[in-house]
Enzyme design. Sequence first.
Site, PDB file in Angstrom:
ATOM      1  N   CYS A  99     -12.994 -10.906 -29.884  1.00 51.69           N
ATOM      2  CA  CYS A  99     -12.555  -9.877 -29.139  1.00 51.69           C
ATOM      3  C   CYS A  99     -12.186 -10.866 -27.544  1.00 51.69           C
ATOM      4  CB  CYS A  99     -13.048  -8.740 -28.749  1.00 51.69           C
ATOM      5  SG  CYS A  99     -14.719  -8.660 -27.898  1.00 51.69           S
ATOM      6  N   HIS A 113     -16.467  -4.599 -26.131  1.00 52.77           N
ATOM      7  CA  HIS A 113     -15.206  -4.999 -26.766  1.00 52.77           C
ATOM      8  C   HIS A 113     -14.373  -5.259 -25.320  1.00 52.77           C
ATOM      9  CE1 HIS A 113     -11.994  -5.252 -28.933  1.00 52.77           C
ATOM     10  NE2 HIS A 113     -11.420  -4.062 -28.682  1.00 52.77           N
ATOM     11  N   ASP A 154      -4.434  -4.045 -26.141  1.00 51.45           N
ATOM     12  CA  ASP A 154      -5.704  -5.042 -26.921  1.00 51.45           C
ATOM     13  C   ASP A 154      -5.232  -5.564 -28.093  1.00 51.45           C
ATOM     14  OD1 ASP A 154      -7.914  -5.452 -28.183  1.00 51.45           O
ATOM     15  OD2 ASP A 154      -8.683  -3.462 -28.378  1.00 51.45           O
TER      16      ASP A 154
END
Length: 691
Positions: free
Chosen positions: A282, A340, A363
Amino acid sequence: MDKLTGDCAQRSSKCQVDFQFAKNNKEHRTDEISTKRLIVRRGQIFNIKVNFTDGSNPEITTFRLIFETGPDPKKSNGTQVVVPFTKSINVKRWSGIISSSTSSEWCLAISPSPTAKIGYHRLTLQHIDDQHVKYYIGNFVVLFNPWCSEDEVFLNSDSQRDEYVMNETGIIYVGSSDYINHVAWNFGQFEEDILDICLKILDNTPLYLKNPSKALATRGYPVYIARLVSAMVNSSDDRGVLQGRWHSPYDKGVYPGIWNGSIAILRKWNNDGCRAVRYGQCWVFAGVACTVLRCLGIPTRVVTNFDSAHDADANLTIDSYYDVEGDRTGESNDSIWNFHVWNECWMTRNDLRLGNDGWQVVDATPQEESDGIYCCGPAPVKAIKEGDMDMKYDVPFVFAEVNAHCVEWLVFGNGTKMRMDMNVSRVGHCTSTKRCGSDEREDVTGHYKYSDGSIQETEVFERANRIQNIPPPVKTLGLTLTAEKPIYNGKSVAITLVVSNKTSKKKVCELSFWAKKRKYHGPSENTCVKKHKQEITIAPNEEKIIPVKVDYKEYGRFPDMYNLMKLISLVTDVSTKDSAFAIKDITLINPPLTIKVLNEPVVQFKNVLVEISFLNTFPETLKNCVMTLEGAGLIEGGKEIRFKDVVPNEATKVNCDFVPYKSGLKKLLVDFDCDKLQDVKGSLNITVKSR
């Protein structure tokens, strides 16, 4: 279309053009990218000179400007714009004036529309009556413009534009909410080849490859560009940049922690024929996406959400199932990530109702599909906080990441399930980003959610249809689990379990404790580092304290890049089978790297010597030691140094030299790896003086 070249090699022989690269690019804040080609921002004037060498003396009133982009320019989709010369510039659309002229030379002032399509453009002068008479002027690049009030990415703050558009380095927060660590990241968005790579990413989207005209129709809208970047930075369903992998082996690539920045990743993707780079997780996806978005001119920052929920079934509840040995049974794809990382982009949301402008979550980590592809956002942060689940794009998914309820279940051998605990405030903590203008952490949790227990929180829950939660059962046992801080990698971990009897009767209980290696994105590994079981007796309305220790010799057998452990404990009344459950994730702190410059001041194009030192706090010798260095403007392509083994309690020093090629404030990034440690990060801000 033809790629931009610094000298406009395809220019017509009928004229010579002075693009005033250095002057224009400086005024458009693109001179860090290049001073050998024209790179401008929307809604802002640039000036060029055209000298006619064919002996003609064109009449000013008989020519017009034609701006084209893409392989098949058309007026219908805005890829061809025809503009007559006017007496004054209109900054709200494509426009141009002849500011001065002689018998053979025109000085032109041109302003791209604040809604212009970003990317490569061709400029041609065409005769109004005889369209065969034309002068090809050359190519240039148009980018978004956060300094232009008419641009959808306008950000009315010099300090924030310096941070979120112009800063080539940054900080990404990792670790856990109990121990927030950070790594420096080299965005490098102003390396000259990175601009072309970023535009190449847009030209490799599935829609562009299938129908360029349709794809180019939306290339002026930051909402769609951000969504494209979210999809293209991962390679799950396209020719994207990075392939994700969350477990070993990484033998067909590199483990994600090795990366210090985006430049090497983007160059590798470009040089390998648009094949996905292996591997990312991530923070790597977010770092690369930030580079691309800043390069294109969209203000962007990297944000870390700690204790972040991944709600796979979209029910706003994270269900975790454990067997009697503390292992997850795999009955749910829901998970809670230690952390995250995503991006926030600044833009106006003209596609939504009022109140949704500003920071938007984007994202690039492939988690769940959105409209059939692996992307997420842009989701307005304001809509996430207010529980406005109908706002585009993907607000429900991000809302769950910071708000989902967590339910733990115990699964017995016969398949029956018992709900052990429900926690309504376990996720969405310490949401963090680098503070504007400094290397300090800024907590932005309040941008995403109201404080626990507040009236506003209750109202948002109702708005998000979260009335599904069932009250937890009445407990006769209580259990808490704490770890003594700080927790250093290489040292023992001291843990305290406290079991409480909430009844007026004595209880005989079985207490179980497990320590397991953990990946940051949720799953714990099957390997159990430590297992402890004992029978305890607790007096009525009393608490019993049980200390447990996890030694390095137990967890050190399983070194990895995460330095995380999941601690799990279960206490069960032998008689009534009532139970209590506790779970905690801990981060092991690596020894710090100390970096210093040995020959200050640091001057552009002159050799610099740095010293990197650290202390081996482990009870074992560190072998296969290597330092990797990089930094935008400091080291071209990075540098690797291998050095001797480091015995326990030894302080070692490693020297390295390099020649900085850009002036200004730069950041040197260092990564240390060995057989017992991975991804020990360090960084140093270095001010490089102009030669």
